[in-house]
Design a protein around this motif. Sequence first.
Motif, mmCIF file in Angstrom:
data_model
loop_
_atom_site.group_PDB
_atom_site.id
_atom_site.type_symbol
_atom_site.label_atom_id
_atom_site.label_comp_id
_atom_site.label_asym_id
_atom_site.label_seq_id
_atom_site.Cartn_x
_atom_site.Cartn_y
_atom_site.Cartn_z
ATOM 1 N N ARG A 113 0.852 -1.192 0.000
ATOM 2 C CA ARG A 113 0.000 0.000 0.000
ATOM 3 C C ARG A 113 0.884 1.237 0.000
ATOM 4 N N MET A 122 -1.484 7.168 -0.450
ATOM 5 C CA MET A 122 -2.911 6.905 -0.352
ATOM 6 C C MET A 122 -3.537 7.587 0.858
ATOM 7 N N TRP A 149 -9.413 12.949 -0.171
ATOM 8 C CA TRP A 149 -10.236 12.367 -1.229
ATOM 9 C C TRP A 149 -11.581 13.066 -1.389
ATOM 10 N N PHE A 178 -1.797 2.662 -8.696
ATOM 11 C CA PHE A 178 -2.306 3.499 -7.616
ATOM 12 C C PHE A 178 -3.811 3.721 -7.767
ATOM 13 N N GLN A 231 -5.618 0.443 -7.022
ATOM 14 C CA GLN A 231 -5.595 0.175 -5.588
ATOM 15 C C GLN A 231 -6.677 0.984 -4.869
ATOM 16 N N TYR A 232 -6.814 2.253 -5.242
ATOM 17 C CA TYR A 232 -7.841 3.094 -4.642
ATOM 18 C C TYR A 232 -9.239 2.537 -4.941
#
Length: 394
Positions: free
Chosen positions: A21, A25, A30, A48, A51-52
């Motif tokens: 990770r 992040m 966000w 990336f 993964q999000y």
Amino acid sequence: MLETFFRNHAYLLEHYNAPIRRALMDNIDWSYRLIGIRGPRGVGRTSFLLQYAKENFDPHLRQCLYINLNNFYFQGRGLVDFAGEFVRIGGQVLLADQVFKLDDWRDQLCECYRKYPLLRIVYTTTSVEGSDAAGSPLSQIARTYVLHGFSFREYVNLKTGNSFQPFSLDQVLADHEQLARAITQRIDPRELFQDYLRFGYYPFFLENHNFIEALLKAMNQMIEVDLLFNKQVELKYLSRLKRLLYMLAVSGGEAPNVSRMAKTICTSRATVMNYLKYLEEARLINMVYREGESFPKKPAAVMLHDTNLIHAVYSPSMSEQYVMETFFVNTLWRHHTVNRLRREGFYKINGTTEICVCDRQRRTKAGAPTIFARYNSTICRGNEIPLWLFGFLY
């Protein structure tokens, strides 16, 4: 057409397995409606985004969609209408990879922002800024973050299954012995560090192909696509950029002789300085200056951006000292001011802290405040710090 993109999204998430990770992040807010992720090729921008998506959205609910603007479909239709169709079926988050492949991508993102207030867009782009980037409307409404290659800490966590957290520079300077002991009780950093210097900065070392060949391909694309496209450099000058990069690679981190380089690649001194800036934006080199100096002045040293690049170009001047100084500068330049001093291996950080990068055997006379970043050392005492520990700064 949306159905095709949703199928691709589901397939990518099903087959995506995040090896580690990324720390970025947790540093992103966000809640912003427009988020940009910048970074050079090979550092994992696409991974990336995936993964999000995998962490936060069920693909069956179709709230989130990954798209790659490299798809020819967007050359014909554009992003705005596609985003509108996505919003009409209930879409909430659009992950737009490689948006810079569209000619007017900044304008299109701004229009999406105005037309679809309930839509969030996370987009990725190259680290190379286009000529129209400064003061653009997009810069006023988007929150931009930078994704870097793996730190040594991230590489260690990946290879060993640990979850070491990053340290601040102040922590490393003040408590390095305690920090190093805590880490070395769980891992032996020596072999891991040597592997990281060769192939640990770029995440694609995890893929089953020749790492050096993959890195050389990425380096060429940084120049042939990112630089030429974004800086509007004519194709006929491509060989000059590549030759300049090789000349810098074999210089061993010395101050560049700009006039001689200009003569060698048949261009002007001013053009060489512009090319240096372009190569730095592409994250192919780092320019290090004396205190109080900055571009467009000539740098005190030019070194490749990271140690993996040194191994990729097979530089004959790849001394251990040069490799270690390259690692040191790469770990610090993101969040600190790094200036080159006149003695070999000496740097000043943030205008206050003097650090000498050197082998554990080297005995150097220096003032009392000087810190020695020793390579080939595991744990040090006093004003001597093992160099590998600086790899835990991010």
